[in-house]
Motif scaffolding. Structure first.
Motif, PDB file in Angstrom:
ATOM      1  N   ALA A  57      34.006  34.206  36.945  1.00  0.00           N
ATOM      2  CA  ALA A  57      35.017  34.355  37.993  1.00  0.00           C
ATOM      3  C   ALA A  57      35.530  35.790  38.035  1.00  0.00           C
ATOM      4  N   THR A  58      35.587  36.354  39.237  1.00  0.00           N
ATOM      5  CA  THR A  58      36.110  37.701  39.429  1.00  0.00           C
ATOM      6  C   THR A  58      37.130  37.660  40.546  1.00  0.00           C
ATOM      7  N   ARG A  59      38.344  38.125  40.266  1.00  0.00           N
ATOM      8  CA  ARG A  59      39.415  38.120  41.255  1.00  0.00           C
ATOM      9  C   ARG A  59      39.972  39.526  41.384  1.00  0.00           C
ATOM     10  N   SER A  60      40.357  39.904  42.596  1.00  0.00           N
ATOM     11  CA  SER A  60      41.072  41.169  42.776  1.00  0.00           C
ATOM     12  C   SER A  60      42.370  40.873  43.500  1.00  0.00           C
ATOM     13  N   ARG A  61      43.418  41.550  43.096  1.00  0.00           N
ATOM     14  CA  ARG A  61      44.752  41.304  43.644  1.00  0.00           C
ATOM     15  C   ARG A  61      45.439  42.628  43.947  1.00  0.00           C
ATOM     16  N   SER A 100      39.971  35.430  29.314  1.00  0.00           N
ATOM     17  CA  SER A 100      40.353  36.124  30.542  1.00  0.00           C
ATOM     18  C   SER A 100      40.684  37.576  30.247  1.00  0.00           C
ATOM     19  N   LEU A 101      40.453  38.413  31.247  1.00  0.00           N
ATOM     20  CA  LEU A 101      40.845  39.821  31.209  1.00  0.00           C
ATOM     21  C   LEU A 101      41.696  40.097  32.442  1.00  0.00           C
ATOM     22  N   LEU A 102      42.905  40.591  32.223  1.00  0.00           N
ATOM     23  CA  LEU A 102      43.845  40.876  33.304  1.00  0.00           C
ATOM     24  C   LEU A 102      44.129  42.377  33.282  1.00  0.00           C
ATOM     25  N   VAL A 103      43.626  43.119  34.274  1.00  0.00           N
ATOM     26  CA  VAL A 103      43.726  44.576  34.301  1.00  0.00           C
ATOM     27  C   VAL A 103      44.730  44.970  35.380  1.00  0.00           C
ATOM     28  N   LEU A 104      45.858  45.583  34.954  1.00  0.00           N
ATOM     29  CA  LEU A 104      46.969  45.824  35.876  1.00  0.00           C
ATOM     30  C   LEU A 104      47.420  47.281  35.911  1.00  0.00           C
ATOM     31  N   SER A 105      46.565  48.215  35.545  1.00  0.00           N
ATOM     32  CA  SER A 105      46.957  49.610  35.675  1.00  0.00           C
ATOM     33  C   SER A 105      46.932  50.011  37.145  1.00  0.00           C
ATOM     34  N   ARG A 106      47.494  51.167  37.467  1.00  0.00           N
ATOM     35  CA  ARG A 106      47.620  51.600  38.855  1.00  0.00           C
ATOM     36  C   ARG A 106      46.410  52.392  39.345  1.00  0.00           C
ATOM     37  N   ASP A 107      45.441  52.631  38.496  1.00  0.00           N
ATOM     38  CA  ASP A 107      44.273  53.422  38.847  1.00  0.00           C
ATOM     39  C   ASP A 107      43.102  52.490  39.146  1.00  0.00           C
ATOM     40  N   ASP A 108      42.682  52.419  40.426  1.00  0.00           N
ATOM     41  CA  ASP A 108      41.595  51.518  40.808  1.00  0.00           C
ATOM     42  C   ASP A 108      40.302  51.835  40.066  1.00  0.00           C
ATOM     43  N   SER A 109      39.968  53.114  39.949  1.00  0.00           N
ATOM     44  CA  SER A 109      38.721  53.499  39.288  1.00  0.00           C
ATOM     45  C   SER A 109      38.745  53.132  37.808  1.00  0.00           C
ATOM     46  N   ALA A 110      39.883  53.395  37.151  1.00  0.00           N
ATOM     47  CA  ALA A 110      39.995  53.035  35.732  1.00  0.00           C
ATOM     48  C   ALA A 110      39.901  51.526  35.545  1.00  0.00           C
ATOM     49  N   ASN A 111      40.498  50.765  36.443  1.00  0.00           N
ATOM     50  CA  ASN A 111      40.416  49.301  36.360  1.00  0.00           C
ATOM     51  C   ASN A 111      38.968  48.834  36.452  1.00  0.00           C
ATOM     52  N   LEU A 112      38.219  49.445  37.369  1.00  0.00           N
ATOM     53  CA  LEU A 112      36.807  49.064  37.505  1.00  0.00           C
ATOM     54  C   LEU A 112      36.026  49.422  36.247  1.00  0.00           C
ATOM     55  N   ASP A 113      36.286  50.589  35.669  1.00  0.00           N
ATOM     56  CA  ASP A 113      35.603  50.985  34.436  1.00  0.00           C
ATOM     57  C   ASP A 113      35.870  49.981  33.315  1.00  0.00           C
ATOM     58  N   ILE A 114      37.113  49.543  33.209  1.00  0.00           N
ATOM     59  CA  ILE A 114      37.478  48.581  32.160  1.00  0.00           C
ATOM     60  C   ILE A 114      36.748  47.267  32.371  1.00  0.00           C
ATOM     61  N   GLU A 123      30.056  43.847  30.020  1.00  0.00           N
ATOM     62  CA  GLU A 123      28.925  44.063  29.122  1.00  0.00           C
ATOM     63  C   GLU A 123      29.132  43.354  27.790  1.00  0.00           C
ATOM     64  N   ALA A 124      30.368  43.356  27.304  1.00  0.00           N
ATOM     65  CA  ALA A 124      30.657  42.706  26.020  1.00  0.00           C
ATOM     66  C   ALA A 124      30.743  41.194  26.151  1.00  0.00           C
ATOM     67  N   ASN A 125      31.207  40.718  27.308  1.00  0.00           N
ATOM     68  CA  ASN A 125      31.401  39.278  27.518  1.00  0.00           C
ATOM     69  C   ASN A 125      31.092  38.955  28.974  1.00  0.00           C
ATOM     70  N   PRO A 126      29.839  38.675  29.315  1.00  0.00           N
ATOM     71  CA  PRO A 126      29.458  38.474  30.719  1.00  0.00           C
ATOM     72  C   PRO A 126      30.173  37.313  31.397  1.00  0.00           C
ATOM     73  N   GLY A 127      30.631  36.329  30.638  1.00  0.00           N
ATOM     74  CA  GLY A 127      31.245  35.165  31.253  1.00  0.00           C
ATOM     75  C   GLY A 127      32.751  35.200  31.320  1.00  0.00           C
ATOM     76  N   ILE A 128      33.371  36.303  30.922  1.00  0.00           N
ATOM     77  CA  ILE A 128      34.827  36.356  30.888  1.00  0.00           C
ATOM     78  C   ILE A 128      35.399  36.304  32.302  1.00  0.00           C
ATOM     79  N   ARG A 129      36.504  35.603  32.450  1.00  0.00           N
ATOM     80  CA  ARG A 129      37.212  35.549  33.732  1.00  0.00           C
ATOM     81  C   ARG A 129      37.987  36.852  33.925  1.00  0.00           C
ATOM     82  N   VAL A 130      37.798  37.504  35.049  1.00  0.00           N
ATOM     83  CA  VAL A 130      38.390  38.818  35.293  1.00  0.00           C
ATOM     84  C   VAL A 130      39.356  38.753  36.464  1.00  0.00           C
TER      85      VAL A 130
END
Length: 638
Positions: A490-494, A438-452, A458-465
């Motif tokens: 799985a892709t989730r946005s919160r 899983s990858l949990l991205v919690l910074s306050r910058d929406d654009s930076a979160n999308l970049d991450i 690309e490195a792990n196409p099946g990772i849960r995000v």
């Protein structure tokens, strides 16, 4: 209802109370030009929306009175600063002793003390408050604590919102069409419009429902017949098997210290810069030593090396009593020292700083796998890290700011930590993103979160995000695009404010909320209600008390003394809400059990159902049939 705030929570709370609950709302914002004021201003200009907007830099006495606190039913203080909320709460309590306060506080212990202080003030001024304490005058909530369980559940479990009651853990689980019921299933919370749902709890889920639509809290007949053709959201009790055991490779303190020393960046002290400077110093010492041997008579070799070094570092005595060649060499050595020593000091300090910064990081071992990569250690990320570690999940943390709130906590927990930009593929490789679950991205910058997220995909196409995105339209577009590109991942946005707003809204309406579960565009709330005197519950069986699409009784327990609320300890907390010690709930009660005074029930409700329960507007239905020997007067009274 009055709302005071300076960020997205105030805006979402205003929309929640106005659009869903139909309340008359006054919002106090620092400025009309604030980034969050646009939608509230639009509601204010809408003739069909009873939303008033006041601008004031501070929630002082004049502002609160202008907002109508004297006659308001509830006040939500949703500023991002604890001290501002505390000052406003004390002012509001002095203006209106009976107003219901909902206060946003990050610091748990401070919030508990403030809650007790303000409720004592109510008890002193309002006779009989103990009897009515089920609608507590002061409720302290944390948007961080309210949102963290949902974020952790999405990252660790992949689906299902967690709920903790009476020492037990529950979650919502999606059952696809045709899947047989599980022994751990307690109740059907929703029936979806299709055979399944990718993520019914996602706030950005914008799929158009089918003709029948998604039904919240359906009746038993609907649940049974549609289980073969429609997906369902079930409430499941999580057993101990649902929580991972401590990793077999968990490090002891001694082994952790050895591993930590092995990973320290010792190589910075032999960098090219450092070696060049010290090489220059060594060459100067050699040249001066050779000159001393050639020009000074009878000096041993060790002294020929030792004396120039003392001279360079200005540590030797003046050579006034020695031959002229020795005095000249001492002067030359002193001037050379003035030129070389600053370079030595600068190189040493630079290497030390690089070593300090690099040693603050703690990269994971190369064999780490099946872990969660957490990006961002701010207010939310720190709480998420604590919750993940308390359940023994393997975590790797990435944070670009070495002074961030949670960096020290990560070090204390011995969590692998990378202090760098997470958008860099090199950093993601160091975090072993290719083997993470899983990858949990919690910074306050929406654009930076999308970049991450794109770099990680690309490195792990099946990772849960799971990523934190504030803007709803942006979140919907991103999620649909990522799901289309990676349909099997799985892709989730919160949004933290979106997850927290329903809890704040429900608390403003006067009930203690145990949890909130978003279901597509709707929300289910879990509350504890005393049966005594409640017209929609007392005297009815559990089956009769059920109201389709509005509320369902999940568990039955015994009421506690209202004074127990005041004695609740810090261990009796749930997502920032302080509850009395549990008296035990039966989560599989017979449907024929009649609810009596003295019972306390856990309810799952829709927002409309909660509004009915709060306002006392009883839905139209026939009361249960009375026994044959009951008089007409008794039936009418009942």
């Amino acid at each position: 209802m009055v709302i005071c705030g300076d960020d997205g929570l105030a805006r979402r709370l205003a929309v929640e109370l106005d659009a869903v609950c139909g309340e008359t709302v006054t919002v106090v914002l620092p400025s009309r030009r604030d980034e969050h004021s646009g939608e509230i201003d639009a509601l204010h200009r809408n003739p069909n929306s009873p939303v008033e907007l006041i601008t004031s830099a501070r929630p002082d006495d004049q502002t609160l009175r202008a907002a109508g606190v004297e006659r308001a039913a509830a006040l939500a203080l949703a500023y991002g600063d604890d001290q501002t909320n505390m000052m406003a709460a004390l002012l509001a309590r002095s203006i209106n002793p009976s107003i219901r306060l909902v206060i946003r506080m990050y610091h748990r212990e401070r919030g508990r003390h403030l809650e007790q202080l303000l409720d004592r003030a109510v008890a002193a001024r309002t006779p009989g408050v103990e009897e009515a304490f089920v609608d507590a005058s002061t409720t302290v909530l944390s948007d961080a604590d309210t949102a963290v369980p949902e974020l952790v559940a999405a990252a660790a479990l992949g689906q299902g919102h967690t709920l903790q009651v009476d020492g037990k853990v529950f979650r919502g689980v999606v059952r696809p069409a045709g899947e047989a019921p599980h022994a751990s299933d307690l109740a059907t919370l929703a029936v979806f419009s299709g055979s399944d749902r990718d993520d019914p709890r996602s706030q950005d889920s914008a799929e158009t429902p089918g003709a029948d639509g998604t039904q919240l809290l359906p009746d038993t007949v609907t649940s049974y017949h549609r289980q073969f053709t429609h997906g369902r959201l079930m409430l499941e009790e999580v057993t101990h098997d649902g929580v991972p055991d401590a990793p077999a490779d968990a490090l002891t303190p001694g082994s952790w210290l050895r591993e930590r020393l092995a990973h320290l960046p010792w190589k910075v002290f032999v960098s090219r810069e450092v070696m060049s400077v010290f090489g220059l110093l060594a060459a100067v010492v050699v040249l001066l030593s050779i000159a001393t041997l050639l020009l000074v008579d009878g000096i041993p070799l060790w002294k020929a090396v030792y004396l120039p070094m003392l001279d360079i570092f200005t540590m030797g005595d003046p050579a006034t009593d020695e031959e002229p060649a020795r005095r000249v060499l001492q002067l030359i050595a002193g001037f050379v020292g003035l030129a070389v020593l600053p370079l030595v000091v600068a190189a040493t300090l630079n290497a030390s700083e690089v070593f300090r910064a690099a040693s603050a990081a703690h990269p994971p071992t190369e064999d780490l796998a099946d872990h969660i990569v957490l990006v961002g250690l701010g207010k939310i990320g720190t709480r998420v890290l604590g919750r993940l570690r308390s359940t023994h999940h393997r975590v790797v943390v990435i944070e670009r700011d070495p002074h961030a709130r949670g960096v020290s906590a990560a070090r204390e927990l011995g969590v692998p930590l990378l202090l760098d930009e997470a958008t860099s593929p090199r950093v993601l490789d160091l975090a072993r993103i290719g083997r993470a679950k899983s990858l949990l991205v919690l910074s306050r910058d929406d654009s930076a979160n999308l970049d991450i997220v794109m770099a990680a995909r690309e490195a792990n196409p099946g990772i849960r995000v799971v990523m934190r995105l504030y803007d709803d339209d942006f979140a919907a577009t991103v999620s649909h695009t990522l799901r289309a590109s990676h349909p099997h991942a799985a892709t989730r946005s919160r949004s933290v404010s979106a997850l927290a707003a329903p809890s704040f809204a429900a608390a403003m309406m006067g009930r203690h909320v145990l949890g909130v579960m978003p279901v597509e565009r709707g929300v289910l709330l879990f509350t504890v209600v005393d049966v005594a005197g409640h017209p929609a519950l007392e005297g009815f069986s559990i089956h009769e008390a059920f109201k389709q699409n509005e509320w369902r009784v999940l568990a039955v327990g015994s009421s506690t003394d209202p004074a127990a609320y005041r004695a609740a300890s810090a261990s009796d907390t749930l997502d920032g809400l302080y509850l009395p010690r549990a008296t035990g709930f039966d989560w599989r009660p017979p449907h024929g059990r009649v609810l009596r005074a003295g019972d306390r029930v856990v309810l799952a409700t829709t927002r409309r159902g909660l509004d009915i329960l709060m306002t006392g507007v009883q839905p139209h239905r026939e009361p249960p049939a009375a026994p044959a020997d009951t008089s007409a007067t008794d039936r009418e009274t009942r």
